[in-house]
Design a protein around this motif. Structure first.
Motif, PDB file in Angstrom:
ATOM      1  N   GLY A 401      29.120  42.968  37.640  1.00  0.00           N
ATOM      2  CA  GLY A 401      30.285  44.731  39.167  1.00  0.00           C
ATOM      3  C   GLY A 401      29.215  43.742  40.448  1.00  0.00           C
ATOM      4  N   THR A 402      28.214  42.986  40.218  1.00  0.00           N
ATOM      5  CA  THR A 402      28.236  42.471  41.636  1.00  0.00           C
ATOM      6  C   THR A 402      28.832  41.137  41.954  1.00  0.00           C
ATOM      7  OG1 THR A 402      25.461  42.986  40.863  1.00  0.00           O
ATOM      8  CG2 THR A 402      25.610  41.187  42.427  1.00  0.00           C
ATOM      9  N   ALA A 403      29.317  39.999  40.974  1.00  0.00           N
ATOM     10  CA  ALA A 403      30.202  38.862  40.933  1.00  0.00           C
ATOM     11  C   ALA A 403      31.326  39.164  41.782  1.00  0.00           C
ATOM     12  CB  ALA A 403      30.462  37.936  39.940  1.00  0.00           C
ATOM     13  N   ALA A 404      31.824  41.215  41.063  1.00  0.00           N
ATOM     14  CA  ALA A 404      33.062  41.354  41.867  1.00  0.00           C
ATOM     15  C   ALA A 404      33.150  41.854  43.442  1.00  0.00           C
ATOM     16  CB  ALA A 404      33.446  42.630  40.815  1.00  0.00           C
ATOM     17  N   GLN A 405      31.754  42.390  42.966  1.00  0.00           N
ATOM     18  CA  GLN A 405      31.391  43.011  44.794  1.00  0.00           C
ATOM     19  C   GLN A 405      31.341  41.640  45.518  1.00  0.00           C
ATOM     20  OE1 GLN A 405      28.264  45.506  44.254  1.00  0.00           O
ATOM     21  NE2 GLN A 405      29.425  47.131  43.210  1.00  0.00           N
ATOM     22  N   THR A 406      30.624  40.429  45.141  1.00  0.00           N
ATOM     23  CA  THR A 406      30.655  39.337  45.986  1.00  0.00           C
ATOM     24  C   THR A 406      31.973  38.415  46.421  1.00  0.00           C
ATOM     25  OG1 THR A 406      28.467  38.626  45.467  1.00  0.00           O
ATOM     26  CG2 THR A 406      29.511  37.157  46.212  1.00  0.00           C
ATOM     27  N   ALA A 407      32.669  38.636  45.675  1.00  0.00           N
ATOM     28  CA  ALA A 407      34.304  38.067  45.847  1.00  0.00           C
ATOM     29  C   ALA A 407      34.540  39.109  46.717  1.00  0.00           C
ATOM     30  CB  ALA A 407      34.615  38.136  44.458  1.00  0.00           C
ATOM     31  N   GLU A 408      34.935  40.046  46.535  1.00  0.00           N
ATOM     32  CA  GLU A 408      35.531  41.197  47.049  1.00  0.00           C
ATOM     33  C   GLU A 408      35.385  40.900  48.677  1.00  0.00           C
ATOM     34  OE1 GLU A 408      37.210  46.042  47.839  1.00  0.00           O
ATOM     35  OE2 GLU A 408      35.604  45.284  46.530  1.00  0.00           O
ATOM     36  N   ALA A 409      33.465  40.572  48.890  1.00  0.00           N
ATOM     37  CA  ALA A 409      33.484  40.714  50.669  1.00  0.00           C
ATOM     38  C   ALA A 409      33.430  39.367  50.960  1.00  0.00           C
ATOM     39  CB  ALA A 409      31.189  40.896  49.847  1.00  0.00           C
ATOM     40  N   GLN A 410      33.494  38.457  50.205  1.00  0.00           N
ATOM     41  CA  GLN A 410      34.051  37.225  51.149  1.00  0.00           C
ATOM     42  C   GLN A 410      35.440  36.599  51.040  1.00  0.00           C
ATOM     43  OE1 GLN A 410      31.879  34.146  48.028  1.00  0.00           O
ATOM     44  NE2 GLN A 410      30.139  34.623  49.317  1.00  0.00           N
ATOM     45  N   SER A 411      35.841  37.799  50.710  1.00  0.00           N
ATOM     46  CA  SER A 411      37.452  37.080  50.241  1.00  0.00           C
ATOM     47  C   SER A 411      38.129  38.288  51.174  1.00  0.00           C
ATOM     48  CB  SER A 411      37.997  36.861  49.450  1.00  0.00           C
ATOM     49  OG  SER A 411      36.930  36.039  48.306  1.00  0.00           O
ATOM     50  N   GLY A 412      39.253  38.386  51.357  1.00  0.00           N
ATOM     51  CA  GLY A 412      40.233  38.960  52.036  1.00  0.00           C
ATOM     52  C   GLY A 412      40.619  40.042  51.241  1.00  0.00           C
ATOM     53  N   ALA A 413      41.413  41.257  51.579  1.00  0.00           N
ATOM     54  CA  ALA A 413      41.861  41.904  50.317  1.00  0.00           C
ATOM     55  C   ALA A 413      43.348  41.217  50.027  1.00  0.00           C
ATOM     56  CB  ALA A 413      42.177  43.588  50.990  1.00  0.00           C
ATOM     57  N   GLY A 414      43.267  41.314  48.013  1.00  0.00           N
ATOM     58  CA  GLY A 414      44.395  40.868  47.247  1.00  0.00           C
ATOM     59  C   GLY A 414      44.493  39.634  47.070  1.00  0.00           C
ATOM     60  N   SER A 415      43.086  39.082  47.601  1.00  0.00           N
ATOM     61  CA  SER A 415      42.875  38.164  46.803  1.00  0.00           C
ATOM     62  C   SER A 415      43.035  37.810  45.223  1.00  0.00           C
ATOM     63  CB  SER A 415      41.354  36.662  47.843  1.00  0.00           C
ATOM     64  OG  SER A 415      40.838  37.626  47.063  1.00  0.00           O
ATOM     65  N   ARG A 416      43.268  36.356  45.361  1.00  0.00           N
ATOM     66  CA  ARG A 416      43.181  35.957  43.306  1.00  0.00           C
ATOM     67  C   ARG A 416      41.601  35.868  43.207  1.00  0.00           C
ATOM     68  NH1 ARG A 416      46.738  30.498  42.581  1.00  0.00           N
ATOM     69  NH2 ARG A 416      48.040  32.171  42.854  1.00  0.00           N
ATOM     70  N   GLN A 417      40.874  35.172  44.470  1.00  0.00           N
ATOM     71  CA  GLN A 417      39.246  35.499  43.798  1.00  0.00           C
ATOM     72  C   GLN A 417      39.268  36.689  43.345  1.00  0.00           C
ATOM     73  OE1 GLN A 417      36.837  33.242  46.236  1.00  0.00           O
ATOM     74  NE2 GLN A 417      35.404  33.799  45.628  1.00  0.00           N
ATOM     75  N   VAL A 418      39.514  37.384  44.453  1.00  0.00           N
ATOM     76  CA  VAL A 418      39.301  38.478  44.197  1.00  0.00           C
ATOM     77  C   VAL A 418      40.080  39.769  42.345  1.00  0.00           C
ATOM     78  CG1 VAL A 418      39.433  41.718  44.566  1.00  0.00           C
ATOM     79  CG2 VAL A 418      38.686  39.416  46.424  1.00  0.00           C
ATOM     80  N   SER A 419      41.292  38.933  42.261  1.00  0.00           N
ATOM     81  CA  SER A 419      41.660  39.654  40.816  1.00  0.00           C
ATOM     82  C   SER A 419      40.960  39.301  40.249  1.00  0.00           C
ATOM     83  CB  SER A 419      43.116  39.910  41.421  1.00  0.00           C
ATOM     84  OG  SER A 419      43.549  40.097  42.283  1.00  0.00           O
TER      85      SER A 419
END
Length: 470
Positions: A401-419
């Protein structure tokens, strides 16, 4: 791991298990393989070099196999073999008759998993060739190679619990099917009534009201509007006890009464027939749920008869839930360890590694699917209401969960990293739930085998089991 020999605890348990099987299947004895069917039984007697000593096919039912077993023993002893072991697949209930006949004659019995014989059949000649006469030799060969197990000998109480568990599973399946059909039919015949309650099929008042309407309205629920809300509510409250309830909620009755005249989304041509089918399905659902309540009460009583009602002391695990797990698993004392019980449920990790390659691990999904389903259903409330299980689940999912939140904070919405991070978090939660289900099985094993009560410290691993500490 042992320092001298390098043997692990698993190696020692595996060796002990094979020694027990070898005692039942001595190298100087013969093996009788039986392929069971409804009216035809194929029998083959072989030695430990898989040489066929005798073969016979009889046209009898399984409970009349006594004469054929006596013939097989006679054939083996005529060839100089003093001991004879019987092997068969546990196909349906017929193998219980073989177990009874072997017990009456003092013959040892081993069973072959159908999956094992299926794999061996293809390995034998790389085809799917299958006949009863060939299968009985194959079953005997697998027993000679110790690809078998000693079947459980149930006493009357454990057998009663097992059959109650199977009956409960059938009733749950029937109730679920009826509920889904009711929802599908109403989506065409009377869609607005499904919006009158948050969870309509779980509301006894909603079900009673729908039963009142469909049994009286014919093709038009609006006909009941002339009786007025008070009379309609009185009728519904009179029908609620039939669904196992004590009180009819006036708010739900009022919403359904208001929806009687609604024709929004109605397919008129199918309404009459579908409302009739809804009435029939409601009758089936009412009867099945009443039977389910009776079966679950019997299961709780049998659990108390076994002296295992303390399993309900596990927070968020009911007596019925514990009884359902034991009905599928059988007596936990027959397993070598808690890991064996987890493997029997198919919930043990299945590693995928070779050399420097490490693939993703999954649960094995082998063993007993019914046990896996029952434990999976029972673990969901414990993830929320059992403090020990909730802490375990949180600890296993926190990193993802922490990794997902970090990726969302560092990347834009809808990015491949967030997915990718979100998919990894979902996978981690699924693995955590499977691990928690395995932990629930281990708790039950420990409490039954070591005759202990629920202890949060022991369950959390901060204290050792009293039996192990002694």
């Amino acid at each position: 791991m042992s320092k001298g020999s390098g043997m692990t605890r698993g190696d020692r348990r595996r060796n002990a298990r094979r020694e027990r099987l070898r005692a039942v299947l001595p190298r100087d004895g013969a093996v009788t393989g039986i392929d069971l069917a409804e009216d035809k039984q194929a029998i083959a007697v072989i030695d430990h070099d898989v040489r066929v000593l005798a073969r016979k096919t009889v046209q009898v039912k399984a409970f009349r196999l006594g004469e054929a077993l006596d013939w097989a023993v006679g054939q083996a002893r005529a060839k100089g073999f003093a001991s004879v072991t019987v092997a068969c697949e546990p196909a349906g209930p017929r193998w219980l008759q073989v177990q009874r006949l072997c017990a009456e004659r003092g013959l040892p019995l081993v069973c072959i998993q159908p999956l094992m014989s299926h794999i061996a059949r293809e390995q034998q000649d790389y085809t799917t060739h299958k006949t009863d006469e060939a299968d009985c030799v194959l079953i005997a060969r697998l027993a000679v190679e110790l690809h078998c197990y000693l079947p459980e000998e149930l006493d009357e109480t454990w057998a009663h619990l097992r059959h109650l568990g199977r009956r409960r599973q059938q009733l749950i399946t029937s109730a679920t099917a009826s509920a889904q059909r009711i929802q599908d039919f109403l989506s065409v015949a009377w869609p607005t009534v499904t919006e009158t309650c948050a969870q309509p099929l779980e509301s006894r008042t909603w079900l009673a009201a729908l039963q009142v309407v469909t049994s009286r309205c014919g093709a038009d629920p609006g006909k009941l509007a002339v009786m007025g809300p008070e009379a309609f509510t009185a009728l519904v409250r009179g029908a609620v006890p039939g669904w196992g309830g004590k009180k009819g909620w006036g708010t739900i009755c009022g919403r359904i009464f208001a929806a009687l005249t609604s024709t929004e989304g109605v397919v008129v041509s199918s309404r009459r027939g579908l409302l009739r089918r809804v009435a029939d399905e409601l009758g089936d659902l009412q009867r099945v749920r009443a039977q389910l309540r009776a079966v679950e009460a019997d299961m709780a009583a049998v659990l108390d008869e076994l002296g295992l009602s303390r399993l309900a002391d596990i927070p968020a695990l009911t007596a019925v839930g514990a009884a359902a797990i034991l009905a599928e698993a059988g007596d936990p004392r027959r397993y070598d360890s808690s890991s064996s019980l987890v493997k029997h449920a198919g919930m043990s990790p299945s590693d995928n590694a070779s050399g420097a390659f490490y693939g993703e691990a999954h649960i094995s999904r082998r063993g007993r699917p019914g046990l896996r389903l029952t434990v999976w259903r029972a673990v969901w409330p414990t993830l929320r209401y059992n403090p020990v299980m909730a802490a375990k689940y949180h600890a296993m999912t926190q990193a993802a969960g922490t990794a997902a939140q970090t990726a969302e904070a560092q990347s834009g919405a809808g990015s491949r990293q967030v997915s990718a991070a979100a998919a990894a978090a979902r996978a981690r939660r699924a693995k955590a739930r499977a691990a928690c289900a395995a932990s629930l099985l281990r708790w039950i094993y420990s409490m039954v085998v070591h005759d202990t009560s629920w202890d949060p410290a022991t369950a959390a691993g901060t204290a050792s089991c009293p039996a192990e500490a002694a």
